[in-house]
Scaffold this motif. Structure first.
Motif, short mmCIF file in Angstrom:
data_model
loop_
_atom_site.label_atom_id
_atom_site.label_comp_id
_atom_site.label_asym_id
_atom_site.label_seq_id
_atom_site.Cartn_x
_atom_site.Cartn_y
_atom_site.Cartn_z
N ALA A 24 0.82 -1.22 0.00
CA ALA A 24 0.00 0.00 0.00
C ALA A 24 0.85 1.27 0.00
CB ALA A 24 -0.95 0.00 1.19
N GLY A 25 1.93 1.30 0.76
CA GLY A 25 2.78 2.49 0.81
C GLY A 25 3.37 2.85 -0.54
N PHE A 26 3.63 1.86 -1.35
CA PHE A 26 4.14 2.07 -2.70
C PHE A 26 3.00 2.45 -3.65
CE2 PHE A 26 5.02 0.14 -6.93
CZ PHE A 26 6.09 0.95 -7.30
N GLY A 86 11.15 14.35 -4.61
CA GLY A 86 10.43 13.43 -3.74
C GLY A 86 10.66 11.97 -4.09
N HIS A 87 11.12 11.71 -5.31
CA HIS A 87 11.41 10.34 -5.71
C HIS A 87 12.50 9.71 -4.82
CE1 HIS A 87 13.33 7.14 -8.10
NE2 HIS A 87 12.09 6.90 -8.51
N LEU A 91 13.14 5.84 -3.00
CA LEU A 91 14.37 5.04 -2.96
C LEU A 91 14.75 4.66 -1.53
CD1 LEU A 91 16.62 6.82 -5.61
CD2 LEU A 91 15.32 4.71 -5.86
N ARG A 92 14.59 5.60 -0.61
CA ARG A 92 14.94 5.32 0.79
C ARG A 92 14.07 4.22 1.39
NH1 ARG A 92 15.64 10.90 0.76
NH2 ARG A 92 13.57 11.28 1.61
N HIS A 93 12.85 4.06 0.89
CA HIS A 93 11.92 3.08 1.44
C HIS A 93 11.73 1.85 0.56
CE1 HIS A 93 10.65 5.53 4.84
NE2 HIS A 93 10.77 6.57 4.02
N ARG A 94 12.49 1.74 -0.52
CA ARG A 94 12.25 0.64 -1.47
C ARG A 94 12.37 -0.73 -0.82
NH1 ARG A 94 17.24 2.92 -3.58
NH2 ARG A 94 18.95 1.54 -3.07
N HIS A 95 13.21 -0.87 0.21
CA HIS A 95 13.36 -2.16 0.88
C HIS A 95 12.06 -2.64 1.53
CE1 HIS A 95 13.90 0.74 4.13
NE2 HIS A 95 13.48 -0.22 4.93
N GLU A 96 11.11 -1.73 1.76
CA GLU A 96 9.82 -2.12 2.33
C GLU A 96 8.96 -2.87 1.32
OE1 GLU A 96 7.85 1.32 4.00
OE2 GLU A 96 9.74 2.05 4.82
N TRP A 97 9.16 -2.58 0.03
CA TRP A 97 8.30 -3.13 -1.01
C TRP A 97 9.02 -4.05 -2.00
CZ3 TRP A 97 8.40 2.55 -1.13
CH2 TRP A 97 7.56 3.10 -0.16
N PHE A 98 10.34 -3.88 -2.11
CA PHE A 98 11.09 -4.64 -3.10
C PHE A 98 12.19 -5.47 -2.45
CE2 PHE A 98 9.25 -1.12 -5.41
CZ PHE A 98 8.84 -1.71 -6.60
N GLU A 99 12.38 -6.68 -2.99
CA GLU A 99 13.46 -7.54 -2.53
C GLU A 99 14.79 -7.00 -3.04
OE1 GLU A 99 12.59 -11.47 -3.95
OE2 GLU A 99 10.75 -11.61 -2.76
N VAL A 100 15.87 -7.38 -2.37
CA VAL A 100 17.20 -7.02 -2.85
C VAL A 100 17.43 -7.81 -4.14
CG1 VAL A 100 19.67 -7.12 -2.35
CG2 VAL A 100 18.04 -6.56 -0.53
#
Length: 166
Positions: A24-26, A86-87, A91-100
């Motif tokens: 949802a955050g993404f 704002g993009h 990027l700072r939160h991508r680990h919440e939605w995307f795997e490494v």
């Protein structure tokens, strides 16, 4: 001499289906970030369906791998959007939605002004970068190359499948 724009592709494997609450955050901010890109200096084009984004394309044999692609006037304008708007929060939160991601997950390359890259082209560019590192064919923000007219003339642009959203 032909004028060139810079194309970019980035891929990522989402941690859950797009309609899952964990995404949802993404998803709630996706339209905001796309509108920011559209209004940014140097923006030319981005891959999107009638829904206004590229999340419905599944170009890999994995339903959770997303692909995003756009074209910009130059590397500096693209870099400014990615890291200084704002993009950067995304990027700072991508680990919440995307795997490494194990391999290359982003690539840049030069395209003649007016050329709309297709998904086939983007996949080939990122695979080439992953296999060979940064070159004129595909490069990164860390190692860019200016457009090389002689190299560009060797590319068979007709060998790439057309963009399904052009």
């Amino acid at each position: 001499m032909t004028a060139y724009h810079v194309a970019q592709v980035n891929i990522g494997r989402i941690k859950a289906p797009l309609d899952d609450p964990r995404m949802a955050g993404f998803m709630t901010r996706l339209d905001e970030f796309n509108a920011l890109a559209d209004a940014s200096p140097g923006f030319v084009w981005r891959l999107q369906t009638s829904e206004g984004n590229a999340t419905y394309f599944r170009p890999y044999d994995d339903e959770r791998t997303l692909l995003n692609m756009s074209v910009w006037s130059n590397v500096d304008d693209l870099k400014r959007y990615v890291y200084h708007t704002g993009h950067a929060e995304l990027l700072r939160h991508r680990h919440e939605w995307f795997e490494v991601f194990a391999g290359a997950y982003a690539a840049l390359w030069w395209v003649p002004v007016g050329h709309i890259p297709g998904i086939d082209e983007a996949k080939k560019r990122i695979a080439y970068l992953d296999a060979h590192g940064p070159t004129q064919f595909a490069f990164t923000f860390k190692q860019t190359f200016p457009p090389d007219e002689e190299f560009q003339e060797t590319i068979d642009w007709a060998s790439f499948l057309p963009c399904p959203a052009a």
